[in-house]
Design a protein around this motif. Structure first.
Motif, PDB file in Angstrom:
ATOM      1  N   SER A   2     138.771  22.981  38.076  1.00 36.63           N
ATOM      2  CA  SER A   2     137.469  23.134  37.203  1.00 36.63           C
ATOM      3  C   SER A   2     136.603  21.690  37.269  1.00 36.63           C
ATOM      4  O   SER A   2     137.461  20.475  37.408  1.00 36.63           O
ATOM      5  CB  SER A   2     137.696  23.477  35.759  1.00 36.63           C
ATOM      6  OG  SER A   2     138.320  22.635  34.986  1.00 36.63           O
ATOM      7  N   ASP A   4     135.144  20.228  34.633  1.00 38.82           N
ATOM      8  CA  ASP A   4     135.409  19.429  33.502  1.00 38.82           C
ATOM      9  C   ASP A   4     137.027  18.604  33.792  1.00 38.82           C
ATOM     10  O   ASP A   4     137.188  17.349  33.278  1.00 38.82           O
ATOM     11  CB  ASP A   4     135.849  20.306  32.331  1.00 38.82           C
ATOM     12  CG  ASP A   4     134.350  20.841  32.089  1.00 38.82           C
ATOM     13  OD1 ASP A   4     133.258  19.928  31.818  1.00 38.82           O
ATOM     14  OD2 ASP A   4     134.248  21.796  31.466  1.00 38.82           O
ATOM     15  N   THR A   6     138.380  17.856  36.675  1.00 38.02           N
ATOM     16  CA  THR A   6     138.130  16.661  37.607  1.00 38.02           C
ATOM     17  C   THR A   6     137.478  15.507  36.826  1.00 38.02           C
ATOM     18  O   THR A   6     137.867  14.538  37.344  1.00 38.02           O
ATOM     19  CB  THR A   6     137.270  17.307  38.814  1.00 38.02           C
ATOM     20  OG1 THR A   6     137.913  18.575  39.486  1.00 38.02           O
ATOM     21  CG2 THR A   6     137.043  16.292  39.808  1.00 38.02           C
ATOM     22  N   LYS A  46     130.411  20.850  41.250  1.00 35.63           N
ATOM     23  CA  LYS A  46     130.503  21.705  42.397  1.00 35.63           C
ATOM     24  C   LYS A  46     128.864  21.458  43.217  1.00 35.63           C
ATOM     25  O   LYS A  46     129.032  21.844  44.338  1.00 35.63           O
ATOM     26  CB  LYS A  46     130.406  23.267  42.008  1.00 35.63           C
ATOM     27  CG  LYS A  46     131.607  23.705  41.176  1.00 35.63           C
ATOM     28  CD  LYS A  46     132.812  23.906  42.284  1.00 35.63           C
ATOM     29  CE  LYS A  46     134.038  24.183  41.294  1.00 35.63           C
ATOM     30  NZ  LYS A  46     135.323  24.220  42.424  1.00 35.63           N
TER      31      LYS A  46
END
Length: 140
Positions: A2, A4, A6, A46
């Motif tokens: 996700s 967050d 990362t 992303k």
């Protein structure tokens, strides 16, 4: 992984982090303002927009990250477009890209980056030589 998670892993330690006089900057691709924050991070998010100068020296290259690309094909994860028609058309294209649901929160930063890159490519005007005033200035 996700976004967050990362961000939690890379926010204090990564190879793009630049710490100067109490302020943290980031030099990663996709970071429009070069701030070390989750909103502008090109590594954690992303969807990212990267605006750089064109290799030819005229225009900008706009690269966007695709979301549905397999992890084993990272080179196919970006779509790149070169905009070289001028400042207004380039700005309109970037504004349309961000307005279309692809990171609308980055519109102002993207437009500022396009403007800055295109202004840096303009030739420097030669300033006229200033003539002195008075009797002594005219004596040679």
């Amino acid at each position: 992984m996700s976004a967050d998670l990362t961000w939690l892993l890379i926010k204090n330690n990564n190879s793009f982090l630049v710490k100067r006089s109490g302020v943290q900057f980031s030099s990663e691709a996709g970071n429009l303002l070069n701030k070390n924050s989750f909103k502008y991070s090109g590594l954690a998010n992303k969807k990212t927009i990267d605006i750089t100068a064109a290799p030819s020296g005229r225009g900008v290259v706009v690269a966007t990250r695709k979301t549905s690309v397999p992890a084993f094909k990272p080179s196919k994860g970006y779509s790149k477009v070169t905009l070289s028609k001028g400042v207004r058309k380039s700005a309109r294209s970037v504004a349309g890209l961000t307005r279309a649901g692809y990171r609308a929160d980055l519109r102002q930063a993207a437009l500022a980056r396009v403007s800055a890159v295109l202004n840096s490519q303009k030739p420097v005007k030669a300033s006229p030589k200033k003539s002195g005033k008075g009797i002594r200035a005219n004596k040679h």
